[in-house]
Write a protein that holds these residues in place. Structure first.
Motif, short mmCIF file in Angstrom:
data_model
loop_
_atom_site.label_atom_id
_atom_site.label_comp_id
_atom_site.label_asym_id
_atom_site.label_seq_id
_atom_site.Cartn_x
_atom_site.Cartn_y
_atom_site.Cartn_z
N ALA A 154 16.36 10.49 6.94
CA ALA A 154 15.76 10.63 7.63
C ALA A 154 14.01 10.13 7.50
O ALA A 154 13.68 9.05 8.27
CB ALA A 154 15.43 12.56 8.08
N PHE A 155 13.40 10.55 6.42
CA PHE A 155 12.40 10.03 6.54
C PHE A 155 11.81 8.53 5.97
O PHE A 155 10.63 7.79 7.17
CB PHE A 155 11.81 10.41 5.55
CG PHE A 155 10.11 10.02 4.83
CD1 PHE A 155 9.12 10.78 5.33
CD2 PHE A 155 10.05 8.95 3.78
CE1 PHE A 155 8.03 10.72 4.83
CE2 PHE A 155 8.16 8.55 3.27
CZ PHE A 155 7.45 9.33 4.34
N ALA A 210 12.96 5.96 -4.06
CA ALA A 210 14.67 5.99 -4.92
C ALA A 210 14.63 5.70 -6.29
O ALA A 210 14.32 6.11 -7.42
CB ALA A 210 15.77 5.26 -3.46
N LYS A 211 13.87 4.07 -6.48
CA LYS A 211 13.55 3.87 -7.66
C LYS A 211 12.11 4.69 -8.68
O LYS A 211 12.33 4.42 -10.18
CB LYS A 211 12.52 2.11 -7.69
CG LYS A 211 12.81 1.47 -9.03
CD LYS A 211 12.72 -0.17 -8.42
CE LYS A 211 12.32 -0.72 -10.55
NZ LYS A 211 11.48 0.18 -11.74
N GLU A 237 0.68 -1.16 0.37
CA GLU A 237 0.50 -0.21 -0.24
C GLU A 237 0.65 1.94 -0.10
O GLU A 237 0.52 2.64 -0.72
CB GLU A 237 -0.84 0.30 1.90
CG GLU A 237 -2.02 -0.16 1.50
CD GLU A 237 -2.94 -0.37 2.21
OE1 GLU A 237 -3.47 0.64 2.95
OE2 GLU A 237 -2.83 -1.56 2.73
N ALA A 238 2.04 1.18 0.97
CA ALA A 238 2.47 2.33 0.87
C ALA A 238 3.16 2.62 -0.87
O ALA A 238 3.37 3.59 -0.45
CB ALA A 238 3.79 2.45 2.12
N PHE A 239 3.65 2.10 -0.73
CA PHE A 239 4.66 1.54 -2.52
C PHE A 239 3.67 1.82 -3.04
O PHE A 239 4.04 3.46 -3.50
CB PHE A 239 5.15 0.40 -2.22
CG PHE A 239 5.77 0.10 -3.48
CD1 PHE A 239 6.92 1.64 -4.42
CD2 PHE A 239 6.23 -0.77 -3.93
CE1 PHE A 239 7.63 1.25 -5.16
CE2 PHE A 239 7.59 -0.74 -5.60
CZ PHE A 239 7.69 -0.05 -5.58
N ALA A 240 2.75 1.68 -2.90
CA ALA A 240 1.51 2.25 -4.58
C ALA A 240 1.54 3.95 -3.81
O ALA A 240 1.21 4.85 -5.17
CB ALA A 240 0.82 1.35 -4.13
N LYS A 288 10.21 0.08 4.83
CA LYS A 288 12.20 -0.66 4.40
C LYS A 288 11.50 0.04 2.69
O LYS A 288 11.53 -0.30 1.15
CB LYS A 288 12.44 -1.49 3.45
CG LYS A 288 13.06 -2.82 5.35
CD LYS A 288 13.53 -3.43 4.69
CE LYS A 288 14.30 -4.44 5.82
NZ LYS A 288 13.84 -3.74 6.64
N MET A 289 10.81 1.98 3.43
CA MET A 289 10.58 2.65 1.69
C MET A 289 12.20 2.86 0.68
O MET A 289 11.75 3.09 -0.21
CB MET A 289 9.85 3.20 2.12
CG MET A 289 8.38 3.30 2.42
SD MET A 289 7.42 2.14 1.63
CE MET A 289 6.70 3.20 0.55
N MET A 290 13.29 3.21 1.19
CA MET A 290 14.28 3.75 0.67
C MET A 290 14.17 3.11 -0.94
O MET A 290 14.00 3.79 -1.60
CB MET A 290 15.35 3.13 1.41
CG MET A 290 16.39 4.79 0.86
SD MET A 290 16.22 5.92 1.48
CE MET A 290 17.11 6.61 0.02
#
Length: 176
Positions: A105-106, A122-123, A70-73, A116-118
């Motif tokens: 930091a975010f 970034a992508k 969800e977070a990724f979308a 693990k959103m880095m």
């Protein structure tokens, strides 16, 4: 809204207000950029500093998602939608690297760390042509030196892919 005069808000707070309102009310990217430019001028900041605050302010408008998917979308949708705004400020490789540094930091903030959103962020920034491969690879090298090894490791797939890409580019150059 439009609080009068905002007694001594910092540059970051002012830009965050502009971006938050812009995202919530779906203001045109050009109008947001104009307002941010006004703050940039008033506070004597660089494009890169604006880009960092815009990116993080934008991400902060996301509700904390229960699932990583969800977070990724959500991130992809946000960045795609506002890429024109980010692109106006993240101009140089240095500016773009600065955005990735601000991201650290975010993504390490306790509300997001477990997702693990880095790498997804970034992508997406790379796919949307907001950061170039040189910026991502430069960030990775510097982040390692600063001790952010875990984040760099998270992005390994992306970094390997970009290194491969830049090696392929070099080979193309040799053939001509």
């Amino acid at each position: 809204g439009g609080g009068g005069g905002g007694g001594g808000l910092t540059f970051e707070q002012e830009v965050e207000d502009i971006v938050k309102r812009g995202v919530e009310e779906d203001v045109k990217p050009d109008n947001i950029a104009m307002e941010v430019n006004g703050r940039k001028f008033a506070h004597d900041r660089t494009f890169g500093q604006c880009a960092q605050v815009i990116l993080i302010s934008m991400l902060r408008t996301m509700p904390v998602a229960a699932a990583r998917k969800e977070a990724f979308a959500c991130v992809q949708k946000l960045i795609k939608k506002w890429r024109a705004l980010l692109g106006k400020f993240a101009r140089s490789i240095e500016d773009q690297k600065g955005c990735l540094v601000a991201l650290e930091a975010f993504v390490l903030d306790e509300s997001w760390a477990k997702h693990k959103m880095m790498m997804p962020i970034a992508k997406t920034l790379y796919d949307q042509d907001i950061v170039e491969e040189e910026a991502v690879l430069g960030w990775a090298t510097e982040a390692e030196e600063r001790g952010q090894k875990a984040l760099v490791k998270e992005c390994k797939t992306l970094i390997d892919y970009l290194q491969q890409e830049s090696e392929d580019d070099d080979e193309d150059d040799d053939e001509e």
